[in-house]
Design an enzyme around this catalytic site. Structure first.
Site, PDB file in Angstrom:
ATOM      1  N   LYS A  67      12.703   2.931   2.285  1.00 45.44           N
ATOM      2  CA  LYS A  67      11.277   3.268   2.147  1.00 45.44           C
ATOM      3  C   LYS A  67      10.931   4.465   3.037  1.00 45.44           C
ATOM      4  CE  LYS A  67       6.931   3.337   1.361  1.00 45.44           C
ATOM      5  NZ  LYS A  67       5.818   2.737   2.056  1.00 45.44           N
TER       6      LYS A  67
ATOM      7  N   SER B  67       6.111   0.645  -1.971  1.00 47.42           N
ATOM      8  CA  SER B  67       5.448   1.930  -2.197  1.00 47.42           C
ATOM      9  C   SER B  67       4.595   1.877  -3.449  1.00 47.42           C
ATOM     10  CB  SER B  67       6.475   3.050  -2.332  1.00 47.42           C
ATOM     11  OG  SER B  67       5.790   4.263  -2.604  1.00 47.42           O
TER      12      SER B  67
ATOM     13  N   HIS C  15      12.206   7.510   1.381  1.00 45.71           N
ATOM     14  CA  HIS C  15      11.282   7.783   0.262  1.00 45.71           C
ATOM     15  C   HIS C  15      10.094   8.596   0.782  1.00 45.71           C
ATOM     16  CE1 HIS C  15       7.499   6.823  -1.798  1.00 45.71           C
ATOM     17  NE2 HIS C  15       8.183   6.674  -2.919  1.00 45.71           N
ATOM     18  N   ASN C  16       9.530   8.158   1.887  1.00 43.97           N
ATOM     19  CA  ASN C  16       8.359   8.850   2.422  1.00 43.97           C
ATOM     20  C   ASN C  16       8.707  10.241   2.947  1.00 43.97           C
ATOM     21  OD1 ASN C  16       7.223   6.415   1.802  1.00 43.97           O
ATOM     22  ND2 ASN C  16       6.011   6.277   3.660  1.00 43.97           N
TER      23      ASN C  16
ATOM     24  N   LYS D  11       1.075   9.226   9.051  1.00 40.80           N
ATOM     25  CA  LYS D  11       1.131   7.894   9.672  1.00 40.80           C
ATOM     26  C   LYS D  11       2.463   7.652  10.365  1.00 40.80           C
ATOM     27  CE  LYS D  11      -2.263   5.056   7.375  1.00 40.80           C
ATOM     28  NZ  LYS D  11      -2.419   4.018   6.343  1.00 40.80           N
TER      29      LYS D  11
ATOM     30  N   GLU E  91       8.738  12.287   0.024  1.00 39.15           N
ATOM     31  CA  GLU E  91       7.325  12.414  -0.406  1.00 39.15           C
ATOM     32  C   GLU E  91       6.628  13.536   0.385  1.00 39.15           C
ATOM     33  OE1 GLU E  91       5.177   8.588  -0.388  1.00 39.15           O
ATOM     34  OE2 GLU E  91       3.575   9.640   0.666  1.00 39.15           O
TER      35      GLU E  91
HETATM   36  P1  NDP Z   1      -5.094  -2.677   6.359  1.00 40.27           P
HETATM   37  O1  NDP Z   1      -5.479  -1.985   7.621  1.00 40.27           O
HETATM   38  O2  NDP Z   1      -6.002  -2.604   5.196  1.00 40.27           O
HETATM   39  O3  NDP Z   1      -4.840  -4.226   6.667  1.00 40.27           O
HETATM   40  C1  NDP Z   1      -4.113  -4.612   7.779  1.00 40.27           C
HETATM   41  C2  NDP Z   1      -4.059  -6.115   7.834  1.00 40.27           C
HETATM   42  O4  NDP Z   1      -3.317  -6.487   8.989  1.00 40.27           O
HETATM   43  C3  NDP Z   1      -5.433  -6.771   7.929  1.00 40.27           C
HETATM   44  O5  NDP Z   1      -5.444  -7.937   7.181  1.00 40.27           O
HETATM   45  C4  NDP Z   1      -5.527  -7.066   9.424  1.00 40.27           C
HETATM   46  O6  NDP Z   1      -6.396  -8.112   9.742  1.00 40.27           O
HETATM   47  C5  NDP Z   1      -4.093  -7.466   9.699  1.00 40.27           C
HETATM   48  N1  NDP Z   1      -3.783  -7.421  11.118  1.00 40.27           N
HETATM   49  C6  NDP Z   1      -3.791  -6.338  11.921  1.00 40.27           C
HETATM   50  N2  NDP Z   1      -3.459  -6.695  13.175  1.00 40.27           N
HETATM   51  C7  NDP Z   1      -3.248  -8.043  13.155  1.00 40.27           C
HETATM   52  C8  NDP Z   1      -2.894  -8.988  14.133  1.00 40.27           C
HETATM   53  N3  NDP Z   1      -2.664  -8.624  15.401  1.00 40.27           N
HETATM   54  N4  NDP Z   1      -2.770 -10.280  13.759  1.00 40.27           N
HETATM   55  C9  NDP Z   1      -2.987 -10.652  12.474  1.00 40.27           C
HETATM   56  N5  NDP Z   1      -3.324  -9.791  11.492  1.00 40.27           N
HETATM   57  C10 NDP Z   1      -3.459  -8.501  11.837  1.00 40.27           C
HETATM   58  O7  NDP Z   1      -3.621  -2.139   6.022  1.00 40.27           O
HETATM   59  P2  NDP Z   1      -2.887  -2.047   4.611  1.00 40.27           P
HETATM   60  O8  NDP Z   1      -3.156  -3.286   3.833  1.00 40.27           O
HETATM   61  O9  NDP Z   1      -3.177  -0.729   4.019  1.00 40.27           O
HETATM   62  O10 NDP Z   1      -1.363  -1.980   5.081  1.00 40.27           O
HETATM   63  C11 NDP Z   1      -0.638  -3.127   5.493  1.00 40.27           C
HETATM   64  C12 NDP Z   1       0.801  -2.671   5.724  1.00 40.27           C
HETATM   65  O11 NDP Z   1       1.306  -2.124   4.504  1.00 40.27           O
HETATM   66  C13 NDP Z   1       0.939  -1.565   6.768  1.00 40.27           C
HETATM   67  O12 NDP Z   1       2.174  -1.703   7.431  1.00 40.27           O
HETATM   68  C14 NDP Z   1       0.957  -0.299   5.930  1.00 40.27           C
HETATM   69  O13 NDP Z   1       1.594   0.773   6.586  1.00 40.27           O
HETATM   70  C15 NDP Z   1       1.748  -0.785   4.720  1.00 40.27           C
HETATM   71  N6  NDP Z   1       1.543  -0.035   3.501  1.00 40.27           N
HETATM   72  C16 NDP Z   1       0.304   0.451   3.176  1.00 40.27           C
HETATM   73  C17 NDP Z   1       0.145   1.186   2.005  1.00 40.27           C
HETATM   74  C18 NDP Z   1      -1.191   1.715   1.602  1.00 40.27           C
HETATM   75  O14 NDP Z   1      -1.244   2.533   0.675  1.00 40.27           O
HETATM   76  N7  NDP Z   1      -2.290   1.287   2.226  1.00 40.27           N
HETATM   77  C19 NDP Z   1       1.281   1.439   1.107  1.00 40.27           C
HETATM   78  C20 NDP Z   1       2.504   0.801   1.504  1.00 40.27           C
HETATM   79  C21 NDP Z   1       2.622   0.121   2.679  1.00 40.27           C
HETATM   80  P3  NDP Z   1      -7.966  -7.789  10.027  1.00 40.27           P
HETATM   81  O15 NDP Z   1      -8.571  -7.560   8.664  1.00 40.27           O
HETATM   82  O16 NDP Z   1      -8.456  -9.009  10.669  1.00 40.27           O
HETATM   83  O17 NDP Z   1      -8.020  -6.581  10.901  1.00 40.27           O
END
Ligand code: NDP
Length: 475
Positions: A188, A133, A191-192, A265, A195
């Protein structure tokens, strides 16, 4: 060639920032991202050329060379969307060896994590579901991290995860082992849930300030900023103060330009769904989730608003009459949201046999995460003093605080009802408080009705618990 300490798959918002955080803490990091068709430069190469320039980050072309660059046992961290986790695991496994570790840092459902821990253990791998988080900022500068799953992995991943975690004021990393199976992702999720509740409570107080206190954005913003110097001090109160006073280039307040439809989400909803399964009353958190759903019915609200609109005879309250009661109401309602959230954690810990350390959970939420606040200190203290504490409302510190705030809390709910301002979360918190603090609920009548139409039987006040009776109601 020097091997990397950790490999990171998924260079989205979170993955990029975590990779940079890891490199800044002295770890050698290999990174890989799937490649879109026709892209001249890989996502990983571009990342290393731009944000990762000069840092200990290695871009890898394929999962085979990604895994080759990692020291043994390998630690592979996934920062991909939850629906991609199984697919990515299956893609990387052919290049891993027995004893290697996979850490899922995304927002996966705790049941999926529990299943993965078990399945991968049977295949010779250690799987860790780590709730992270703190958003983008936390990923880069220090997040609150909640790891759980295969405990054998903890000694290996502990120094890595604790190094990139936020530090509490006393220097303790906001990352501690949570428990087996899906415990990390469950914490987590809870937590949400809290939140969602906190955000809704703040929004309801804002709504009263605006509608019956006639306060403008500057006044409200300054008030929240002032409250951030009191025992309400928290990340969400702090950003609310900033949001309310924020203007765009034209000088207009941005908050007034935002459509009143709140998205979600899913983790708040998961908390409520699981609470229903565990028979754990978290009505305030549920109201916060439903409030977002109601906000989504914008057209219906507008239509019904026209049918039911009345002559506006809203009473306007003086600022002095309103501010203190609202402060007390927010303080006490927040306590209820934590009481419900921790009660859910306690129940889950019993049902799933996780043996959660609730004091430790409060301690790792003290910094890095969205819930970070002063309030986590007395919560941790309450569970340190009494690890078996059934409900935070039974703790002497909190019961004293609640008793002080009760008159204001009642006054605010009454005002909102009279002035027709929706206050679902604050009211639900008050009714939860009334319900859990009374020895007499009307559930006797419900039991009678159940027995009348379905012969479901009931316990009696004049017989020991556990003995069940049926009445011949129609005779
Ligand atoms: P993004 O959408 O920015 O990134 C997602 C990533 O997953 C990208 O690198 C994407 O690749 C990859 N991906 C998606 N599908 C596939 C697949 N089938 N095979 C391989 N790679 C894949 O998400 P976030 O970075 O924001 O979030 C990542 C995780 O962290 C999620 O579970 C989210 O819920 C969690 N999270 C996010 C927070 C936030 O504030 N954003 C906070 C805490 C947790 P590509 O670029 O090629 O699409």
């Amino acid at each position: 060639m020097e091997k990397s300490n950790i490999g990171l798959i998924g260079l989205g918002v979170m993955g990029q920032n975590l990779a940079l955080n890891l490199a800044d803490k002295g770890w050698m990091v290999s990174v890989w991202n799937r490649q879109g068709p026709g892209e001249a430069e890989s996502v990983a190469d571009r990342f290393v050329r731009e944000r990762g320039k000069g840092k200990s980050v290695i871009a890898c072309k394929g999962l085979d060379d990604f895994c080759d660059t990692l020291q043994r046992p390998r630690v592979v961290m996934l920062m991909v969307t939850a629906n991609a986790v199984d697919e990515v695991i299956e893609n990387v496994i052919p290049y891993l060896d027995e004893g290697d570790i996979i850490v899922d840092g995304g927002n996966s459902n705790f049941e999926d994590t529990g299943r993965r821990v078990k399945e991968l253990y049977e295949r010779g791998f250690y799987f860790v579901g780590a709730g992270v988080s703190g958003g983008e900022e936390g990923a880069l500068h220090g997040a609150s991290i909640m790891p759980g799953g295969a405990e054998e992995a903890w000694p290996v991943v502990k120094p890595i995860l604790q190094s990139i975690a936020a530090k509490a004021e006393d220097g303790t990393p906001c990352c501690e082992w949570i428990g087996k199976g899906g415990a990390g992702h469950y914490v987590k999720m809870a937590h949400n849930g809290i939140e969602y509740a906190e955000m809704q409570l703040i929004a309801e107080v804002y709504s009263l300030m605006k509608r019956i206190g006639n306060m403008n954005n500057e006044e409200m913003g300054l008030l929240f900023t002032h409250w951030n110097e009191t025992d309400l001090r928290s990340f969400l109160i702090e950003i609310t103060g900033k949001i309310l006073r924020h203007r765009d280039v034209t000088g207009a307040y941005v908050v007034d330009k935002i459509l009143d439809v709140a998205n979600q989400k899913g983790t708040g909803r998961w908390s409520v769904q699981n609470a229903l399964d565990l028979n754990e009353p978290i009505g305030l958190i549920a109201e916060a989730v439903f409030a977002r759903d109601v906000s989504g019915k914008k057209q219906l609200r507008e239509k019904l608003g026209r049918i039911y609109s009345q002559e506006s005879n809203l009473t306007l309250y003086q600022r002095d009459e309103l501010v203190r009661p609202l402060y007390e109401t927010l303080s006490v309602s927040r306590i209820v949201s934590y009481a419900q959230g921790f009660s859910l954690l306690k129940k889950a810990s019993e049902v799933y046999r996780w043996n959660l350390n609730l004091a430790s959970v409060a301690l790792i939420w003290r910094n890095g995460c969205i819930l970070r606040s002063e309030l986590l200190n007395p919560i941790a203290e309450a569970f340190l003093v009494n690890p078996q504490l059934e409900n935070l409302l039974a703790d002497p510190f909190f019961s004293k605080r609640v008793k002080t705030s009760l008159p204001s809390w009642k006054k605010v709910v009454t005002m909102a009802v009279k002035e027709e301002v929706p206050l679902p979360a604050v009211s639900s918190a008050l009714h939860y408080f009334y319900s859990v603090t009374t020895a007499h609920l009307p559930a006797n009548l419900i039991q009678a009705q159940r027995d009348f139409f379905g012969a479901h039987t009931f316990e009696r006040v004049d017989e020991p618990r556990g003995a069940f009776f049926h009445e011949l109601w129609r005779s």
